[in-house]
Design an enzyme around this catalytic site. Structure first.
Site, PDB file in Angstrom:
ATOM      1  N   ARG A  13       0.798  -1.220   0.000  1.00 46.10           N
ATOM      2  CA  ARG A  13       0.000   0.000   0.000  1.00 46.10           C
ATOM      3  C   ARG A  13       0.837   1.281   0.000  1.00 46.10           C
ATOM      4  NH1 ARG A  13      -4.333   0.770   4.694  1.00 46.10           N
ATOM      5  NH2 ARG A  13      -4.833  -1.331   3.979  1.00 46.10           N
ATOM      6  N   HIS A  42      -8.023  -4.179  -7.683  1.00 44.65           N
ATOM      7  CA  HIS A  42      -7.852  -3.423  -6.438  1.00 44.65           C
ATOM      8  C   HIS A  42      -9.174  -3.360  -5.671  1.00 44.65           C
ATOM      9  CE1 HIS A  42      -5.146  -0.813  -4.144  1.00 44.65           C
ATOM     10  NE2 HIS A  42      -6.165   0.003  -3.921  1.00 44.65           N
ATOM     11  N   TYR A  88     -17.878  12.871 -13.851  1.00 45.43           N
ATOM     12  CA  TYR A  88     -17.763  14.049 -14.716  1.00 45.43           C
ATOM     13  C   TYR A  88     -16.410  14.118 -15.427  1.00 45.43           C
ATOM     14  CZ  TYR A  88     -21.777  15.654 -11.995  1.00 45.43           C
ATOM     15  OH  TYR A  88     -23.001  15.752 -11.391  1.00 45.43           O
TER      16      TYR A  88
END
Length: 850
Positions: A33, A79, A123
């Site tokens: 990570r 993931h 968007y």
């Protein structure tokens, strides 16, 4: 140890279970990570995002796709975590203010340097940039290892080929468990030059590498102050890099100075920075700021800090650098995963690991290309055999019941293998033309050349390194052809900020009363008056107190105080508290560590402690002493012994002198002695001194001046009489003599209060016992002979008032000066030389007076 009882309950050791679970969690965070891999410089989430975009075909020359689609694909395949974490990672890969070289090409609102968040993923759109494509170049050629994804349904790369040096170029930051990484970005051209230098010389040193990589190159620009932090980071993996904003000082439309910041330190939130500056203005912490404006636009950053009239820009800058993020530290911590283990890396180690990774990629790519070339050449050789025996091949195929039988018969007849036989069977009839046959033969020839090249390459490690170097050298021109360094480096180390950095340098008048109250007032507050004017009150004194010392100095100069007890102290000018004209000031004992009976008798100012300057001291009883100024560097507010005094004597006056200069001693009864400073040898602090002038009767020394023929001697008596005398009116005499007459005293004036060295560019400020002050142009005071009685200079408001101190300052042209009254002709009568020059020239033996 686990135990199972009759109730089917598992009994475990809690401490052991917590330790095991915590270590598993910590290692998961570290490896999967928070820390980047040293080879490609990516964390797993970044690697998965780029690989998924590669699989989706989102190349630099393709169309954009919605970020929501990319994020969803990454979540579903590789993931399985929160969508916000994946989208945030995707956004950062596209921000040109976060990454020096973004690997994702964004479309839409991807946030700003003001801390504005990106628009929702539904968007925004994205695709890989050219640099992003380089991270996955040749991944299809078995250049890296693949491993299973989270559910074993497909595979994902464990590392990317990374022909672009991502870790060095873009840096990385992350917080793991018990460790963190914070790696700085660098300039691509410098990185590529350094990689080539390491390949050419594996024994290269860090200092030699720093000739190629000057230091970090942040996307937000700015200035790096000093190279020590850079060298520490390159040498040890850890270092503190001091970053400052880039600024310009301009003049606003209103005529005020304004500081314009065009670049700010890396990872600083501009909106928070502007708010912090404005809060400091509102709170009065930086009162010289008038207004703060953010005029930034798409053309770049522009933060305007407008100052009030008369403010000092450098003082405001020092305060801003000290109290805001306009000066920030980037603490380098080069921690990355090396073979799955966290390791602190130097610059050379990072370069070596990158070269090692690229070498492995090139070798695996070459082996893949060799294998594919050999496979294709093998087929082409079979086709060539078939074409050479085409009639027989056609006959065999026609006579066979099916392709399998035909293939077996071709294998038996021509010695082919199954692959070649199948290729002949699959060959189209159109390939039988002479042109197509020629193409097959040409292709076979090219492949044989490639095979020879690949085999030669794999057999020579140096040639592999040459390929790595060649590819690295071509990166800047192909990816960022107009790239330039954004962050400048200033080699001077940034010292600790002192109080002086926050004080405006200006001239001030310092007043110290007889009872020890001190204050400083800006020199502009004094107004010049005509000769015999009434003046203005500059201090409110207690009963019986009066101004004893007045001088003009800079706030950044050293101010040395010498007491009547022969001790020296010093502070900076700004350390004297500022006060209004009518305030009484602050007790000098709050500033200096004076003894109860000590009183400041002389004050001098200077810029620095110099070896070739001396402090010339004179006592009331005519003793003089010369000590090198450097001997007083440790005095400070504690004080240090400057002179040992005779009983009943006290130190009166001091001045700074240099080699070859002459000085004058002037007494209260109107005697002046000019002698060479060389006549007084330099002494240590623990000595008495020698006789300077022979005093007659109850006479005492009134002052000590340096001889300067471009200036004149100005003397003022206790009742306001005064005159000027030129230095060349006096001859050089030996030390210890009586000197010559310098002022005719009588019923009007009985003694001289003070003496100054002035010229026409000076004003004299006189202070009375009652606190009245008067500023007079020196050119309005008559230049007279040595035996003249002077003219009226000061008219005092109060009866029985008298002059107690005088000081000189720069001339003020704003006030008109009254035309001086013509002096009495009797005042101009000079004594003849025989009467004026004393016959007694006794010189005291130095050894008797030390």
């Amino acid at each position: 140890m686990e135990e199972v009882n009759e109730n089917r309950t598992i009994v475990v050791d809690v401490a052991k279970e917590m330790r095991t679970s915590y270590l598993n969690y910590a290692m998961s965070v570290i490896v999967s990570r928070a820390l980047p891999d040293v080879r490609d410089g990516l964390k797993p989430v970044h690697r998965r995002i780029l690989f998924d975009m590669y699989e989706m075909g989102l190349r630099a020359n393709s169309s954009y796709k919605k970020c929501a689609r990319i994020v969803g694909d990454v979540l579903g395949k590789y993931h399985p975590h929160g969508d916000a974490s994946v989208y945030d990672a995707l956004v950062r890969l596209a921000q040109d203010f976060s990454l020096r070289y973004p690997v994702v090409n964004p479309q839409g609102n991807f946030g700003s340097i003001d801390g504005d968040p990106a628009a929702a993923m539904r968007y925004t759109e994205a695709k890989m940039s050219r640099i992003g494509e380089e991270m996955l170049q040749d991944i299809q050629k078995d250049t890296v290892d693949f491993g299973p994804n989270y559910d074993d349904s497909m595979t994902e790369p464990l590392v990317l080929p990374a022909s672009f040096p991502f870790l060095l170029a873009n840096g990385s930051s992350g917080i793991a468990v018990g460790m963190a990484t914070n790696m700085a970005p660098h300039n691509l051209q410098e990185i590529c030059d350094a990689i080539c230098a390491v390949i050419d010389n594996p024994d290269i040193t860090i200092d030699e590498l720093m000739e190629h990589i000057k230091g970090p190159d942040f996307p937000s620009g700015g200035i790096i102050c000093g190279v020590q932090g850079i060298k520490d980071a390159f040498t040890t993996g850890r270092g503190k890099i001091v970053m400052r904003s880039v600024y310009e000082i301009e003049e606003s439309d209103r005529g005020h100075d304004q500081i314009v910041f065009t670049e700010i330190p890396y990872q600083v939130n501009k909106a928070d920075l502007v708010k912090k500056i404005d809060d400091l203005r509102k709170d009065g912490a930086i009162p010289m700021i008038s207004v703060v404006r953010d005029e930034s636009d798409r053309n770049g950053i522009r933060v305007v800090v407008e100052l009030k009239m008369g403010s000092e820009p450098m003082v405001v800058l020092n305060q801003l650098f000290s109290r805001t993020a306009l000066q920030s530290n980037f603490n380098v911590n080069n921690l990355a995963l090396v073979k799955g283990r966290p390791q602190l890396l130097t610059l050379k180690e990072m370069l070596l690991y990158y070269i090692e990774h690229r070498t492995e990629v090139v070798v695996r790519r070459t082996k893949y290309d060799l294998r594919k070339a050999q496979e294709r050449a093998h087929i082409l050789r079979g086709l060539k055999i078939g074409l050479d025996n085409i009639d027989e091949v056609i006959k065999i195929i026609k006579e066979s019941d099916d392709n399998t039988i035909a293939a077996n018969r071709l294998v038996q007849r021509f010695g082919l293998d199954d692959v070649q036989a199948q290729a002949i069977i699959d060959m189209k009839l159109g390939r039988l033309s002479h042109l197509e046959t020629s193409k097959i033969l040409d292709e076979l020839g090219e492949l044989e050349q490639k095979i020879a090249y690949y085999q030669e390459l794999l057999g020579d490690d140096q040639k592999i390194l040459d390929v790595v170097k060649s590819e690295v050298r071509s990166l800047p021109s192909s990816l960022v052809p107009k790239d330039r360094r954004l962050t400048n480096i200033v080699r001077e180390e940034l010292g600790q900020a002192t109080d002086e950095d926050f004080i405006k340098e200006e001239s001030v008048v310092v007043l110290i009363s007889n009872k020890g109250f001190a204050k400083r007032i800006p020199v502009e507050e004094y107004d010049a008056h005509g000769r015999a004017g009434k003046g203005t009150r500059t201090t409110k004194l207690q009963d019986g107190d009066f101004v004893d010392h007045m001088f003009v100095a800079s706030t950044h100069e050293y101010v040395m105080f010498v007491s009547n007890a022969g001790k020296a102290y010093y502070i900076k000018g700004f350390q004297i508290p500022e006060a209004t004209k009518t305030a009484k000031g602050t007790s000098i004992k709050n500033i200096l560590q004076l003894e109860t009976t000590e009183k400041i008798t002389s004050i001098i100012t200077f810029k620095e402690f110099s070896e070739d300057k001396y402090l010339m001291m004179a006592t009331r009883q005519g003793v003089v002493k010369k000590v090198a100024l450097s001997n007083f560097v440790n005095a400070k507010v504690r004080g240090i012994r400057a002179l040992f005094l005779d009983e009943g004597d006290e130190l009166l006056s001091c001045d700074l002198i240099e080699e070859g200069e002459e000085v004058m001693l002037i007494t209260k009864n109107g005697r002046g002695l000019r002698f060479r400073q060389d006549d007084v040898r330099a002494m240590g602090r623990a000595s008495r001194g020698v006789r300077g002038i022979r005093l007659i009767g109850n006479d005492q020394v009134a002052g000590l001046l340096k001889v300067d023929n471009s200036r004149r001697i100005l003397m003022i008596t206790e009742n306001g009489q005064g005159k000027q005398v030129t230095f060349d009116s006096f001859n050089v005499h030996g030390r210890g003599t009586q000197g010559q007459k310098i002022f005719r005293l009588g019923t009007k004036a009985t003694f001289i209060v003070g003496v100054l060295s002035v010229n026409d560019e000076n004003d004299v400020v006189c202070v009375t016992m009652m606190g009245q002050t008067l500023r007079v142009h020196c050119d309005a005071i008559s230049v007279q002979g040595r035996n003249a009685a002077g003219v009226r200079v000061v008219s005092m408001k109060w009866k029985n008032d008298s002059i107690v101190a005088i000081a000189s300052t720069e001339k003020d042209e704003e006030e008109e000066v009254e035309i001086p009254e013509a002096p009495n002709p009797e005042d101009e009568v000079l004594m003849d030389d025989s009467a004026d020059e004393e016959s007694e020239e006794d010189v005291i033996d130095d050894s008797d007076n030390e």
